[in-house]
Design an enzyme around this catalytic site. Structure first.
Site, PDB file in Angstrom:
ATOM      1  N   ASP A  33       0.814  -1.217   0.000  1.00 16.14           N
ATOM      2  CA  ASP A  33       0.000   0.000   0.000  1.00 16.14           C
ATOM      3  C   ASP A  33       0.851   1.272   0.000  1.00 16.14           C
ATOM      4  OD1 ASP A  33      -1.921  -2.012   0.461  1.00 16.14           O
ATOM      5  OD2 ASP A  33      -1.843  -1.683   2.627  1.00 16.14           O
ATOM      6  N   GLU A 215     -11.392  -2.147  -3.588  1.00 15.71           N
ATOM      7  CA  GLU A 215     -10.705  -1.510  -2.464  1.00 15.71           C
ATOM      8  C   GLU A 215      -9.595  -0.590  -2.974  1.00 15.71           C
ATOM      9  OE1 GLU A 215      -9.240  -4.779  -0.132  1.00 15.71           O
ATOM     10  OE2 GLU A 215      -7.479  -5.101  -1.388  1.00 15.71           O
TER      11      GLU A 215
END
Length: 341
Positions: A33, A215
């Site tokens: 991420d 997501e």
């Protein structure tokens, strides 16, 4: 002898200079991420560590191994946000720093988004104040918050559940009344509908039982064109990939104004040994002329969502219709030029 030594020194410095101008992925051995913010000539980079928030400071994102770094916040034990600290992002809003992240107290069903504030111009200095939970209406499971301003209005987009059970992850949007408060009810703007958004193993007892996943949404603007790039399918599969939403009207809160492209725009490359590319962010080169993508991926198939995911970066282009062209995830063996200075 002196001429030989001088030549060796010249070749050494030349080689060091060349190394700084090129790089190979990944830019760190591990880190999921990835996200960066550019401020006053420096990139402030972060990624998921799980139990704390850390920043790296560098003029060159390709040189993170030599960057200054600092743990800026560790959650207090025993709180609802003490564990599973995921997908942090650092933003500058109204001349203050804000850190956004998702966390829980050890139970995934508790996952919510939280925010810290630092009034110092330098995020390595000053105090980070915990501002609290960012709760939507209704208050449901939420991760991967991304903050952006459009037409002078602050928004948050994130991935969440419709109800209280782990069945499907959607992309939601809400207006913000300030950097730590949502000022409207949430609106779902994307749900998994295509096959490439539903890849996973329903028989896997270790990973979540659902495979319908949207997501990691990221706002992206190019001229007048507005997009949201999001991750799809289970991160534990090699089919983890990036999809594209495109704004077709003026009202971001109207779900009908978001058009989903029928095919993913960034997928695994078996030829280049890059698997499960996803949870990206975007940044510009120091001179502002180039657009780049940061993302994580695995080097081998079936490596899942663990600590083998590593951050990578590569330049992106733009199609004639204005949509982003992310290309193909490049091989670790391919040498790239650093962003233009």
């Amino acid at each position: 002898m002196k001429k030989t030594l001088a030549l060796l020194l010249l070749l050494t410095f030349t080689g060091l200079f060349a190394q700084k101008k090129t790089f190979n992925n990944p830019i760190l051995p591990a880190g999921a991420d990835p996200y960066s913010t550019y401020h006053n000539g420096y990139y402030y980079y972060t990624h998921t560590l799980g139990n704390k928030l850390m920043l790296w400071k560098t003029k060159n994102l390709a040189d993170l191994n030599n960057a200054e770094s600092k743990v800026i916040w560790t959650p207090p034990a025993g709180t609802e946000y003490s564990k599973d600290v995921w997908a942090p992002e650092f933003h500058i809003i109204n001349n203050k720093w804000y850190a956004y992240f998702a966390a829980d107290g050890g139970d995934n069903h508790q996952h919510r988004m939280y925010v810290l504030e630092n009034k110092s111009e330098d995020p390595f200095k000053g105090a980070w104040e915990f501002k609290g939970k960012i709760a939507a209406a209704p208050d449901r499971w939420a991760i991967d918050g991304n903050i952006f301003t459009y037409n002078n209005q602050l928004y948050m987009i994130w991935s969440g559940w419709e109800g209280n059970t782990n069945g499907q992850q959607n992309i939601y949007i809400a207006k913000m009344s300030n950097p730590w408060t949502l000022g409207s009810q949430r609106v779902v703007i994307s749900q998994p509908t295509y096959n490439w958004e539903k890849q996973g193993d329903l028989d896997d007892a270790v990973n979540p039982p659902h495979v319908n996943v949207n997501e990691g949404p990221q706002f992206l603007q190019h001229g007048k064109d507005v997009f949201i790039v999001f991750s799809s399918s289970g991160c534990w599969t090699d089919f983890y990939s990036l999809g594209l939403l495109q704004l077709t009207g003026d009202d971001l809160m109207n779900a009908k104004n978001w058009k989903k492209h029928e095919q993913p725009i960034f997928v695994k490359s078996e030829a280049n040994s890059v698997y499960a590319p996803g949870h990206n962010s975007f940044f510009k080169s120091p001179d502002g002329k180039e657009d780049w993508i940061l993302f994580h991926a695995n080097d081998n198939p079936d490596e899942g969502c663990g600590n083998k995911r590593s951050p990578r970066m590569q330049k992106i282009e733009w199609n004639k219709d204005g949509t982003p062209n992310l290309g193909v995830p490049v091989s670790n063996k391919q040498t790239l030029q650093i962003p233009s200075e």
